[in-house]
Motif scaffolding. Structure first.
Motif, short mmCIF file in Angstrom:
data_model
loop_
_atom_site.label_atom_id
_atom_site.label_comp_id
_atom_site.label_asym_id
_atom_site.label_seq_id
_atom_site.Cartn_x
_atom_site.Cartn_y
_atom_site.Cartn_z
N LEU A 35 0.87 -1.33 -0.10
CA LEU A 35 0.03 0.02 0.02
C LEU A 35 0.75 1.24 0.10
CD1 LEU A 35 -2.75 1.17 0.20
CD2 LEU A 35 -2.69 0.98 2.50
N LYS A 36 2.15 1.20 0.79
CA LYS A 36 2.78 2.26 0.91
C LYS A 36 3.25 2.59 -0.59
CE LYS A 36 7.48 3.68 2.42
NZ LYS A 36 8.53 3.56 3.37
N TRP A 37 3.94 1.65 -1.13
CA TRP A 37 4.46 1.93 -2.44
C TRP A 37 3.42 2.29 -3.45
CZ3 TRP A 37 8.90 3.85 -2.85
CH2 TRP A 37 9.81 3.42 -1.54
N LEU A 38 2.12 1.82 -3.51
CA LEU A 38 1.22 2.37 -4.35
C LEU A 38 0.65 3.85 -4.08
CD1 LEU A 38 -1.27 -0.93 -4.28
CD2 LEU A 38 -0.18 0.16 -6.23
N VAL A 39 0.78 4.03 -3.03
CA VAL A 39 0.60 5.65 -2.49
C VAL A 39 1.74 6.26 -3.19
CG1 VAL A 39 0.49 7.16 -0.74
CG2 VAL A 39 -0.93 5.11 -0.86
N VAL A 40 2.96 6.11 -2.91
CA VAL A 40 4.12 6.81 -3.53
C VAL A 40 4.11 6.92 -5.06
CG1 VAL A 40 6.55 6.92 -3.67
CG2 VAL A 40 5.38 6.14 -1.63
N ALA A 41 3.95 5.86 -5.72
CA ALA A 41 3.80 5.80 -7.10
C ALA A 41 2.52 6.62 -7.47
CB ALA A 41 3.57 4.45 -7.48
N GLY A 42 1.57 6.56 -6.97
CA GLY A 42 0.40 7.36 -7.11
C GLY A 42 0.67 8.97 -6.87
N GLY A 43 1.32 9.30 -6.25
CA GLY A 43 1.70 10.64 -5.78
C GLY A 43 2.59 10.88 -6.75
N LEU A 44 3.66 10.08 -6.88
CA LEU A 44 4.42 10.79 -8.00
C LEU A 44 3.93 11.04 -9.55
CD1 LEU A 44 7.70 8.91 -6.88
CD2 LEU A 44 7.13 11.36 -6.82
N TYR A 45 3.05 10.02 -9.82
CA TYR A 45 2.13 10.03 -11.05
C TYR A 45 1.19 11.27 -11.01
CZ TYR A 45 -1.34 8.98 -14.67
OH TYR A 45 -1.94 9.22 -15.76
N LEU A 46 0.70 11.63 -9.94
CA LEU A 46 -0.16 12.88 -9.88
C LEU A 46 0.63 14.00 -10.28
CD1 LEU A 46 -2.61 12.12 -6.83
CD2 LEU A 46 -3.14 12.50 -9.53
N ALA A 47 1.90 13.94 -9.60
CA ALA A 47 2.64 15.14 -9.69
C ALA A 47 3.42 15.66 -10.89
CB ALA A 47 3.89 15.28 -8.40
N MET A 48 3.75 14.59 -11.53
CA MET A 48 4.48 14.56 -12.99
C MET A 48 3.64 14.32 -14.09
SD MET A 48 8.23 12.66 -12.01
CE MET A 48 7.41 11.18 -11.19
N ALA A 49 2.80 13.58 -14.25
CA ALA A 49 1.93 12.98 -15.30
C ALA A 49 0.73 14.23 -15.46
CB ALA A 49 1.61 11.54 -15.36
N LEU A 50 -0.15 14.33 -14.51
CA LEU A 50 -1.41 14.98 -14.42
C LEU A 50 -1.10 16.29 -13.98
CD1 LEU A 50 -3.76 12.51 -12.78
CD2 LEU A 50 -3.55 12.67 -15.05
N TRP A 51 -0.38 16.78 -12.92
CA TRP A 51 -0.36 18.08 -12.66
C TRP A 51 0.93 18.98 -13.41
CZ3 TRP A 51 -0.77 16.48 -6.98
CH2 TRP A 51 -2.03 16.20 -6.71
#
Length: 132
Positions: free
Chosen positions: A80-96
Protein backbone atom coordinates in the motif's frame (compact mmCIF):
# COMPACT_ATOMS: atom_id res chain seq x y z
CA UNK A 1 14.42 -7.46 24.12
CA UNK A 2 10.67 -7.57 23.56
CA UNK A 3 8.82 -4.45 22.43
CA UNK A 4 5.09 -3.88 22.51
CA UNK A 5 2.95 -3.13 19.48
CA UNK A 6 2.23 0.28 21.02
CA UNK A 7 5.95 1.07 21.05
CA UNK A 8 6.18 0.00 17.41
CA UNK A 9 3.31 2.35 16.56
CA UNK A 10 5.01 5.25 18.40
CA UNK A 11 8.26 4.53 16.58
CA UNK A 12 6.42 4.47 13.24
CA UNK A 13 4.85 7.86 14.01
CA UNK A 14 8.30 9.27 14.78
CA UNK A 15 9.51 7.99 11.41
CA UNK A 16 6.58 9.67 9.64
CA UNK A 17 7.35 12.91 11.49
CA UNK A 18 10.99 12.73 10.32
CA UNK A 19 9.77 12.17 6.77
CA UNK A 20 7.35 15.10 6.93
CA UNK A 21 10.11 17.41 8.17
CA UNK A 22 12.42 16.20 5.39
CA UNK A 23 9.68 16.85 2.81
CA UNK A 24 9.12 20.36 4.15
CA UNK A 25 12.84 21.14 4.17
CA UNK A 26 13.22 19.85 0.62
CA UNK A 27 10.24 21.92 -0.50
CA UNK A 28 11.77 24.99 1.16
CA UNK A 29 15.05 24.40 -0.66
CA UNK A 30 13.23 23.84 -3.96
CA UNK A 31 11.32 27.09 -3.49
CA UNK A 32 14.48 28.79 -4.76
CA UNK A 33 13.62 27.23 -8.13
CA UNK A 34 10.04 28.47 -7.97
CA UNK A 35 6.73 27.63 -6.33
CA UNK A 36 5.96 24.78 -8.74
CA UNK A 37 9.23 23.08 -7.83
CA UNK A 38 8.45 23.51 -4.14
CA UNK A 39 4.98 22.02 -4.65
CA UNK A 40 6.48 19.11 -6.57
CA UNK A 41 8.93 18.38 -3.74
CA UNK A 42 6.10 18.62 -1.23
CA UNK A 43 3.94 16.18 -3.19
CA UNK A 44 6.83 13.72 -3.60
CA UNK A 45 7.87 13.82 0.05
CA UNK A 46 4.31 13.97 1.28
CA UNK A 47 3.33 10.87 -0.65
CA UNK A 48 6.26 9.02 0.90
CA UNK A 49 5.26 10.15 4.41
CA UNK A 50 1.60 9.30 3.80
CA UNK A 51 2.59 5.90 2.44
CA UNK A 52 4.69 5.22 5.54
CA UNK A 53 1.79 6.23 7.78
CA UNK A 54 -0.54 3.85 5.94
CA UNK A 55 2.05 1.06 6.12
CA UNK A 56 2.39 1.60 9.88
CA UNK A 57 -1.38 1.60 10.29
CA UNK A 58 -1.56 -1.64 8.34
CA UNK A 59 1.20 -3.25 10.39
CA UNK A 60 0.20 -2.06 13.86
CA UNK A 61 -3.46 -1.10 13.52
CA UNK A 62 -4.99 -4.51 14.02
CA UNK A 63 -3.61 -5.22 17.47
CA UNK A 64 -1.82 -8.37 18.53
CA UNK A 65 -1.96 -11.24 16.05
CA UNK A 66 -0.18 -14.41 15.12
CA UNK A 67 3.01 -14.46 13.10
CA UNK A 68 1.35 -15.23 9.77
CA UNK A 69 -1.22 -12.49 10.20
CA UNK A 70 1.43 -10.00 11.30
CA UNK A 71 3.58 -10.82 8.27
CA UNK A 72 0.57 -10.49 5.98
CA UNK A 73 -0.25 -7.07 7.45
CA UNK A 74 3.35 -5.96 7.05
CA UNK A 75 3.45 -7.03 3.41
CA UNK A 76 0.07 -5.49 2.67
CA UNK A 77 1.11 -2.24 4.35
CA UNK A 78 4.33 -2.11 2.37
CA UNK A 79 2.49 -2.73 -0.90
CA UNK A 80 0.00 0.00 0.00
CA UNK A 81 2.86 2.38 0.82
CA UNK A 82 4.48 1.95 -2.57
CA UNK A 83 1.14 2.26 -4.36
CA UNK A 84 0.58 5.59 -2.60
CA UNK A 85 4.10 6.77 -3.47
CA UNK A 86 3.74 5.76 -7.12
CA UNK A 87 0.30 7.36 -7.26
CA UNK A 88 1.58 10.59 -5.72
CA UNK A 89 4.49 10.79 -8.13
CA UNK A 90 2.18 10.01 -11.05
CA UNK A 91 -0.18 12.80 -9.99
CA UNK A 92 2.69 15.25 -9.58
CA UNK A 93 4.51 14.54 -12.81
CA UNK A 94 1.92 13.24 -15.28
CA UNK A 95 -1.35 14.90 -14.35
CA UNK A 96 -0.30 18.16 -12.68
CA UNK A 97 2.82 18.50 -14.86
CA UNK A 98 5.02 19.56 -11.94
CA UNK A 99 8.81 19.35 -12.38
CA UNK A 100 10.01 15.77 -12.07
CA UNK A 101 13.37 16.32 -10.39
CA UNK A 102 11.98 18.17 -7.33
CA UNK A 103 9.19 15.59 -6.99
CA UNK A 104 11.71 12.76 -7.01
CA UNK A 105 14.02 14.73 -4.71
CA UNK A 106 11.20 15.14 -2.19
CA UNK A 107 10.46 11.42 -2.26
CA UNK A 108 14.16 10.54 -2.03
CA UNK A 109 14.77 12.86 0.92
CA UNK A 110 11.74 11.43 2.74
CA UNK A 111 13.06 7.92 2.08
CA UNK A 112 16.48 8.96 3.40
CA UNK A 113 14.78 10.39 6.48
CA UNK A 114 13.26 6.95 7.05
CA UNK A 115 16.73 5.39 7.12
CA UNK A 116 18.18 8.10 9.36
CA UNK A 117 15.27 8.00 11.80
CA UNK A 118 15.54 4.22 12.10
CA UNK A 119 19.22 4.57 12.95
CA UNK A 120 18.34 6.87 15.84
CA UNK A 121 15.37 4.75 16.88
CA UNK A 122 17.57 1.66 17.10
CA UNK A 123 20.03 3.51 19.31
CA UNK A 124 17.30 4.53 21.80
CA UNK A 125 16.85 2.30 24.82
CA UNK A 126 13.65 0.29 24.82
CA UNK A 127 10.77 1.24 27.06
CA UNK A 128 9.91 -2.35 27.86
CA UNK A 129 11.81 -4.88 29.91
CA UNK A 130 13.33 -8.06 28.57
CA UNK A 131 11.71 -11.24 29.73
CA UNK A 132 13.94 -13.16 32.08
Amino acid sequence: MLNSAAEGWRQALRVVAFQAVAALLTAAACFLLGPRAALAALVGGGSMALGSLLAAWGAFGGGVAGAGTALGRLLLGTALKWLVVAGGLYLAMALWRLPAVPALAGAAMAAAAFVVSMKYAAARPSTTRAST
